[in-house]
Every structure is written in C-alpha cells, then in structure tokens.
Design a protein around this motif. Structure first.
Motif, mmCIF file in Angstrom:
data_model
loop_
_atom_site.group_PDB
_atom_site.id
_atom_site.type_symbol
_atom_site.label_atom_id
_atom_site.label_comp_id
_atom_site.label_asym_id
_atom_site.label_seq_id
_atom_site.Cartn_x
_atom_site.Cartn_y
_atom_site.Cartn_z
ATOM 1 N N GLU A 122 1.635 -3.818 -2.650
ATOM 2 C CA GLU A 122 2.116 -2.491 -3.037
ATOM 3 C C GLU A 122 0.979 -1.537 -3.379
ATOM 4 O O GLU A 122 1.017 -0.360 -3.008
ATOM 5 C CB GLU A 122 3.117 -2.612 -4.181
ATOM 6 N N SER A 123 -0.070 -2.034 -4.045
ATOM 7 C CA SER A 123 -1.170 -1.124 -4.398
ATOM 8 C C SER A 123 -1.915 -0.661 -3.142
ATOM 9 O O SER A 123 -2.407 0.469 -3.094
ATOM 10 C CB SER A 123 -2.128 -1.769 -5.410
ATOM 11 N N THR A 124 -1.978 -1.497 -2.124
ATOM 12 C CA THR A 124 -2.604 -1.077 -0.867
ATOM 13 C C THR A 124 -1.789 0.041 -0.222
ATOM 14 O O THR A 124 -2.344 1.046 0.234
ATOM 15 C CB THR A 124 -2.744 -2.269 0.099
ATOM 16 N N LEU A 125 -0.485 -0.124 -0.200
ATOM 17 C CA LEU A 125 0.373 0.922 0.366
ATOM 18 C C LEU A 125 0.238 2.213 -0.447
ATOM 19 O O LEU A 125 0.155 3.306 0.129
ATOM 20 C CB LEU A 125 1.823 0.443 0.417
ATOM 21 N N LEU A 126 0.173 2.093 -1.754
ATOM 22 C CA LEU A 126 -0.013 3.277 -2.599
ATOM 23 C C LEU A 126 -1.360 3.938 -2.333
ATOM 24 O O LEU A 126 -1.457 5.167 -2.297
ATOM 25 C CB LEU A 126 0.107 2.897 -4.078
ATOM 26 N N SER A 127 -2.405 3.127 -2.110
ATOM 27 C CA SER A 127 -3.732 3.703 -1.838
ATOM 28 C C SER A 127 -3.730 4.500 -0.532
ATOM 29 O O SER A 127 -4.437 5.493 -0.404
ATOM 30 C CB SER A 127 -4.819 2.612 -1.806
ATOM 31 N N MET A 128 -2.920 4.073 0.436
ATOM 32 C CA MET A 128 -2.838 4.801 1.702
ATOM 33 C C MET A 128 -1.967 6.046 1.578
ATOM 34 O O MET A 128 -2.119 6.992 2.350
ATOM 35 C CB MET A 128 -2.332 3.879 2.811
ATOM 36 N N MET A 129 -1.061 6.057 0.605
ATOM 37 C CA MET A 129 -0.203 7.225 0.393
ATOM 38 C C MET A 129 -0.986 8.436 -0.101
ATOM 39 O O MET A 129 -0.686 9.569 0.282
ATOM 40 C CB MET A 129 0.874 6.921 -0.655
ATOM 41 N N LEU A 130 -1.971 8.200 -0.951
ATOM 42 C CA LEU A 130 -2.656 9.305 -1.624
ATOM 43 C C LEU A 130 -3.243 10.330 -0.657
ATOM 44 O O LEU A 130 -2.963 11.527 -0.788
ATOM 45 C CB LEU A 130 -3.714 8.776 -2.589
ATOM 46 N N PRO A 131 -4.044 9.931 0.334
ATOM 47 C CA PRO A 131 -4.565 10.949 1.251
ATOM 48 C C PRO A 131 -3.471 11.604 2.087
ATOM 49 O O PRO A 131 -3.586 12.779 2.453
ATOM 50 C CB PRO A 131 -5.577 10.197 2.125
ATOM 51 N N LEU A 132 -2.387 10.876 2.361
ATOM 52 C CA LEU A 132 -1.302 11.466 3.146
ATOM 53 C C LEU A 132 -0.578 12.539 2.344
ATOM 54 O O LEU A 132 -0.138 13.553 2.896
ATOM 55 C CB LEU A 132 -0.332 10.381 3.619
ATOM 56 N N LEU A 133 -0.475 12.345 1.035
ATOM 57 C CA LEU A 133 0.092 13.385 0.178
ATOM 58 C C LEU A 133 -0.809 14.614 0.173
ATOM 59 O O LEU A 133 -0.327 15.752 0.207
ATOM 60 C CB LEU A 133 0.290 12.857 -1.243
ATOM 61 N N HIS A 134 -2.114 14.414 0.146
ATOM 62 C CA HIS A 134 -3.053 15.544 0.210
ATOM 63 C C HIS A 134 -2.909 16.295 1.528
ATOM 64 O O HIS A 134 -3.107 17.513 1.571
ATOM 65 C CB HIS A 134 -4.498 15.061 0.033
ATOM 66 N N HIS A 135 -2.568 15.578 2.588
ATOM 67 C CA HIS A 135 -2.349 16.210 3.894
ATOM 68 C C HIS A 135 -0.987 16.907 3.967
ATOM 69 O O HIS A 135 -0.694 17.570 4.960
ATOM 70 C CB HIS A 135 -2.444 15.179 5.017
ATOM 71 N N GLY A 136 -0.153 16.730 2.950
ATOM 72 C CA GLY A 136 1.157 17.375 2.937
ATOM 73 C C GLY A 136 2.224 16.643 3.716
ATOM 74 O O GLY A 136 3.248 17.225 4.089
#
Length: 196
Positions: A122-136
């Motif tokens: 789950e933490s790996t998936l969360l780590s990949m979410m962060l830049p995608l949120l920055h990309h909107g």
C-alpha cells in the motif's frame, strides 16, 4: 482510437505480467487500447547509458506518450515501501508535462508487486499517487465491489492491485490478483471513455 498508457518497471517479471493483465482489461472497452511502455534502469554509481530501444519487451516511455494518452496506469515493484528508482527517475523528468497540464483531468491507476505480504504494497501505491496528484490526475482505485478484494489471501488493495511475489520473487500471480489487474484496466478505460 484512444489509449491508456500502461507504464511499468519490472525486475523479475511479475510487474510486467501484471501490466499485460491490466492491458487486457483496457482492451475490453470498445474504442480504447493499451499502450505498454517501460523505463530504463538507473545506476547508483554513474549515469547509465541505455540504447533508445530495449533489447526485449515494451519500448521505453517518452514524454510524448504521457502528453497523448487518455489515462495512465503505473506499475512498479516495491522497494522498501516505495516505487523503484527507475520509475521515480522517469517521473522526476516530467516537469514539462506538468507545466503544460498534459495529464490534468485524466484517470490514473496503480499496481505493484512485493516480496512479502507486509512489505509495503500500500505504501508503494501511495508513493506513486503523489506525483500523479501533482499532475492533476483523477485517481482510480480497486473498489470493494470487486469480490476478489475481500476474498484474496495473496495481494490486492483498495489503492490498486498488488502481487505477493515471495522471498525469491517467483510466486505465480494468483487468480484473485489477475482478476484485480484486469478489473483496474477496464475501470480506468471506462472512466477515460466517459470523460472524453
């Protein structure tokens, strides 16, 4: 025809196999196709020089691939509860896409493979979410309406599909894990079609 970019890094093959399963789900949606891409290795001691085309498997991703996709699904093995360095290295190079808003408003999903059951899926998936949120991007998870999510004794999370690879990274992908990968691909593609 529109496409979903399935961007992955794989060391032992499980994440690549998951990428192919996600692609099967995407291609269940009429008018949508999967575009498989990977990232090159990075070196810890010097700049790695790779050819422009890998010897085998999916081609390397380009920033144009990001700009032109209708959605994105990222896959990486777990490295100490985080995405693998080659994936992070590529994502760190996407500032021009970010500035142009190429990914804003598009759906995104995630998947991972880890050696142990509590090794950071789950933490790996969360780590990949962060830049995608920055990309909107609009994050798409795996809802509990997928029966495998509650029944699995291997991988699977509401943040996205995961795979329990085992200590030697040689455990096969379970049927529950396969179904969750296919379902994620289909879900992201369905949402991308609705957003068009």
């Amino acid at each position: 025809m529109s496409h979903i970019l399935v961007l992955f890094y794989s060391r032992h093959g499980a994440t690549a196999e998951m990428a192919h399963l996600v692609s099967r789900g995407i291609e269940k949606v009429s008018g949508m196709q999967a575009m498989l891409r990977t990232v090159p290795e990075v070196s810890t001691v010097c700049e790695a020089i790779e050819g422009s085309i890998p010897d085998e498997g999916a081609p390397y991703v380009s920033n144009d691939d990001l700009a032109n996709c209708s959605g994105l699904i990222l896959g990486s093995p777990t490295r100490f509860g985080n995405m693998a360095a080659p994936m992070k290295y590529f994502i760190d190079s996407t500032s021009a896409n970010w500035m142009a808003g190429h990914l804003a408003g598009k759906p995104a999903g995630l998947f991972t493979s880890a050696s142990s059951l509590h090794g950071g899926h789950e933490s790996t998936l969360l780590s990949m979410m962060l830049p995608l949120l920055h990309h909107g991007m609009l994050l798409v998870g795996s809802p509990y309406s997928e029966p495998e999510l509650i029944a699995t004794t291997t991988g699977g999370t509401p943040y996205g599909p995961s795979h329990l690879a085992g200590k030697e990274s040689n455990m096969p992908i379970s049927q529950d894990e396969k179904n969750l990968c296919i379902a994620l691909g289909q879900r992201v593609a369905d949402i991308a079609m609705k957003l068009k």
